[in-house]
Structure formats: C-alpha cells, structure tokens
Scaffold this motif. Sequence first.
Motif, short mmCIF file in Angstrom:
data_model
loop_
_atom_site.label_atom_id
_atom_site.label_comp_id
_atom_site.label_asym_id
_atom_site.label_seq_id
_atom_site.Cartn_x
_atom_site.Cartn_y
_atom_site.Cartn_z
N GLY A 89 -40.35 9.33 57.14
CA GLY A 89 -41.33 8.18 56.37
C GLY A 89 -42.61 8.02 57.26
O GLY A 89 -43.29 8.75 57.62
N GLY A 90 -43.17 6.81 57.31
CA GLY A 90 -44.37 6.48 57.91
C GLY A 90 -45.51 7.18 57.45
O GLY A 90 -45.57 7.27 56.12
N HIS A 91 -46.68 6.97 58.00
CA HIS A 91 -47.64 7.41 57.20
C HIS A 91 -48.54 8.36 58.35
O HIS A 91 -48.59 8.02 59.55
CB HIS A 91 -48.88 6.32 57.02
N PRO A 92 -49.02 9.61 58.03
CA PRO A 92 -49.66 10.41 59.02
C PRO A 92 -50.90 9.97 59.74
O PRO A 92 -51.02 10.59 60.90
CB PRO A 92 -50.00 11.71 58.10
N THR A 93 -51.59 8.95 59.28
CA THR A 93 -52.80 8.49 59.98
C THR A 93 -52.40 7.36 60.85
O THR A 93 -53.47 6.72 61.46
CB THR A 93 -53.79 8.32 59.10
N GLY A 94 -51.07 6.59 60.72
CA GLY A 94 -50.86 5.56 61.35
C GLY A 94 -51.07 4.28 60.55
O GLY A 94 -50.88 3.20 61.02
N VAL A 96 -50.31 1.52 57.25
CA VAL A 96 -49.05 1.34 56.79
C VAL A 96 -48.65 2.12 55.65
O VAL A 96 -49.29 2.62 54.97
CB VAL A 96 -49.60 -0.09 56.06
N GLU A 97 -47.42 2.19 55.71
CA GLU A 97 -46.81 3.25 54.90
C GLU A 97 -46.85 2.79 53.40
O GLU A 97 -46.73 1.40 53.35
CB GLU A 97 -45.29 3.74 55.29
N SER A 98 -47.19 3.63 52.49
CA SER A 98 -47.00 3.10 51.10
C SER A 98 -45.65 2.86 50.49
O SER A 98 -44.70 3.07 51.08
CB SER A 98 -47.58 4.59 50.14
N GLU A 99 -45.55 2.28 49.26
CA GLU A 99 -44.48 1.57 48.63
C GLU A 99 -43.78 2.86 48.38
O GLU A 99 -42.37 3.09 48.74
CB GLU A 99 -44.75 1.05 47.65
N ASP A 100 -44.23 4.10 47.84
CA ASP A 100 -43.80 5.27 47.51
C ASP A 100 -42.75 5.93 48.53
O ASP A 100 -41.68 6.29 48.58
CB ASP A 100 -44.65 6.32 46.66
N VAL A 101 -43.64 6.05 49.77
CA VAL A 101 -42.90 6.66 51.02
C VAL A 101 -41.77 5.77 51.44
O VAL A 101 -40.84 6.03 51.99
CB VAL A 101 -43.88 6.63 52.12
N ALA A 102 -41.84 4.54 51.45
CA ALA A 102 -40.92 3.53 51.97
C ALA A 102 -39.63 3.69 51.06
O ALA A 102 -38.44 3.76 51.74
CB ALA A 102 -41.49 2.04 51.85
N PHE A 249 -46.25 4.92 68.97
CA PHE A 249 -46.16 6.52 68.11
C PHE A 249 -46.74 6.51 67.01
O PHE A 249 -47.01 5.40 66.09
CB PHE A 249 -44.81 6.87 67.93
N GLN A 250 -47.43 7.59 66.83
CA GLN A 250 -47.86 7.82 65.35
C GLN A 250 -47.59 9.22 64.81
O GLN A 250 -47.17 10.09 65.47
CB GLN A 250 -49.60 7.85 65.40
N LEU A 251 -47.37 9.17 63.61
CA LEU A 251 -47.04 10.42 62.78
C LEU A 251 -48.12 11.48 62.77
O LEU A 251 -49.19 11.08 62.45
CB LEU A 251 -46.84 10.00 61.38
N ARG A 252 -47.87 12.50 63.14
CA ARG A 252 -48.66 13.84 62.88
C ARG A 252 -48.91 13.90 61.38
O ARG A 252 -48.10 13.71 60.93
CB ARG A 252 -48.19 14.83 63.42
N PRO A 253 -50.09 14.42 60.97
CA PRO A 253 -50.41 14.87 59.72
C PRO A 253 -49.27 15.82 59.39
O PRO A 253 -48.99 16.88 59.84
CB PRO A 253 -51.72 15.34 59.54
N ARG A 254 -48.67 15.67 58.07
CA ARG A 254 -47.83 16.66 57.59
C ARG A 254 -48.49 17.95 57.19
O ARG A 254 -49.47 17.77 56.68
CB ARG A 254 -47.02 15.96 56.50
N ARG A 255 -47.96 19.09 57.62
CA ARG A 255 -48.68 20.39 57.16
C ARG A 255 -47.62 21.28 56.12
O ARG A 255 -46.64 20.92 56.05
CB ARG A 255 -48.67 21.40 58.50
#
Length: 255
Positions: A89-94, A96-102, A249-255
């Motif tokens: 989950g989370g967001h790759p740029t740090g 706030v995660e979107s509703e869809d992702v949540a 912690f931050q999420l790395r961009p998804r590849r």
Amino acid sequence: MPHILITGASSGIGAALARRYARPGNRLTLNARDPGRLDAVAAECRARGAESTTVPLDLRDREAVRAWIRALDADCPIDLVIANAGVNGGHPTGAVESEDVAFETLDINLVGCLNVVLPCVTAMAARGQGQIGLISSLAAYAPLADAPSYSGTKAALVAHGQALRAKLAPTGVRVNVVMPGYVKTPMGGQLKGWRPLEMSPDQAAERIARGLARNQEIVTFPSVLFHLARAGLVAPEFLRTAAMRAFRFQLRPRR
C-alpha cells in the motif's frame, strides 16, 4: 500426506515457506496472482520431492475463494494454511495514499486473508484439527507513517488471530500470528530507509516453520525489534512521534 496451503507463494516469504515445506510426503497448494512466478516456485518444490499444485486466484473474490477452499479440503483435508498474501500500500513518493490504494490494501491484506482463513476454520473445527498461520508484521505495533493501511491491516490480523486462537483452542484447531521484522523481499524492497536486523526470506521461513511447529501464539523475530515495538505501544506520544520522524520510511517507486 500433510496438506499445506500457502498464499502469496510466488516470491518472498511465501516462496521461501513453500521451499521449506517441500519434501517427499508433503502436498503443497500454492496461491498467488502471478501464474508465471508461481509455477516456477511449484516446479522447484516438485524437484525437492513434494506434490505441488498452483492456483492463481484473486483472493478478493469471496465466493470463488470459498468454493475453492471447500473443494480443496473435500479432496484432501488441509492440515496447515499459511495466509501470507499481501501488499505494501502507501504511496511511492511518500504522499498520502489515495483512497483506491487504501481500500485495495485493505481488501488484499485483511479481507483476502479472511476469505481464505474462515472457510478453513469451518472445515478444521468440524473435524477437530488443523492449524492456521496469519502473517502479520511488526508494523502492527510500530505503524509506518508512509503505509497506514498496511500497518492497520497487520494490526487487525494480530487482534483477529489472537481472538481466534482463544476461541478455537477447545476445538483442536491451532491459530498462530506471525510478526516478522525486516525481510529482504521484493515487497520489502519498496521501502527505503534504515532496515535494522534484516534477514533473508529463507531465514524468516525457518523461524516461522519452527514457531508454527511449537504452536507459539506469536511467532516473531528478531526479538529485540519485537520488544521495542511492543514498548512503543505504551510509550508517551511525543516519544513515538520523535521515533517515527527519526526512522521515517518511504516507499520506493514501483517498477
């Protein structure tokens, strides 16, 4: 022949657990959404002597999962289910995660898990034996600010699993909650930042299998991180906030 069902078995901890249980005399049913990677893991398990089948089913489909579990258990009773499938989950740029992702994180990590586990509970309780392992995380006790939905789902699994363990104990069904620390997996690699005492998936799988064999209520590692995370639950808010800022912690961009 022991029948072991593992979800999220195409990589990381799930794949390592499949390899750990792959030996002559064991029947493995492996689930994940990526059929290519799942088939590769199953082939490796067969090479080690296990009977191994794959089911690339989306666990969010409750009716399909219920029908699958019932048919699978009727064909060969499930002795152990390890509910491991999950996303960060989370967001790759740090941000706030979107509703869809949540909601996707909630549906996969919690609802998808229960879609598998609850039909197994029904079958196992009826025959008076079986074991269920819920893969949570130390994020349940030390929530990650950049992955709130992930942290929330893992906390829910701890509470649900402990309650389920107490409820099912008289029936002969064992329930265990697994709370790993940092494990070097593709999913874990999306998190950048300090990762203390990180271990390999194979090391994690060995500890999980050992804890399940001992029927530990909470299977957790490394112990020092577990005790620090647990202490954080009762620490003053300003200390928790300072710690989260220091080790953000931050999420790395998804590849």
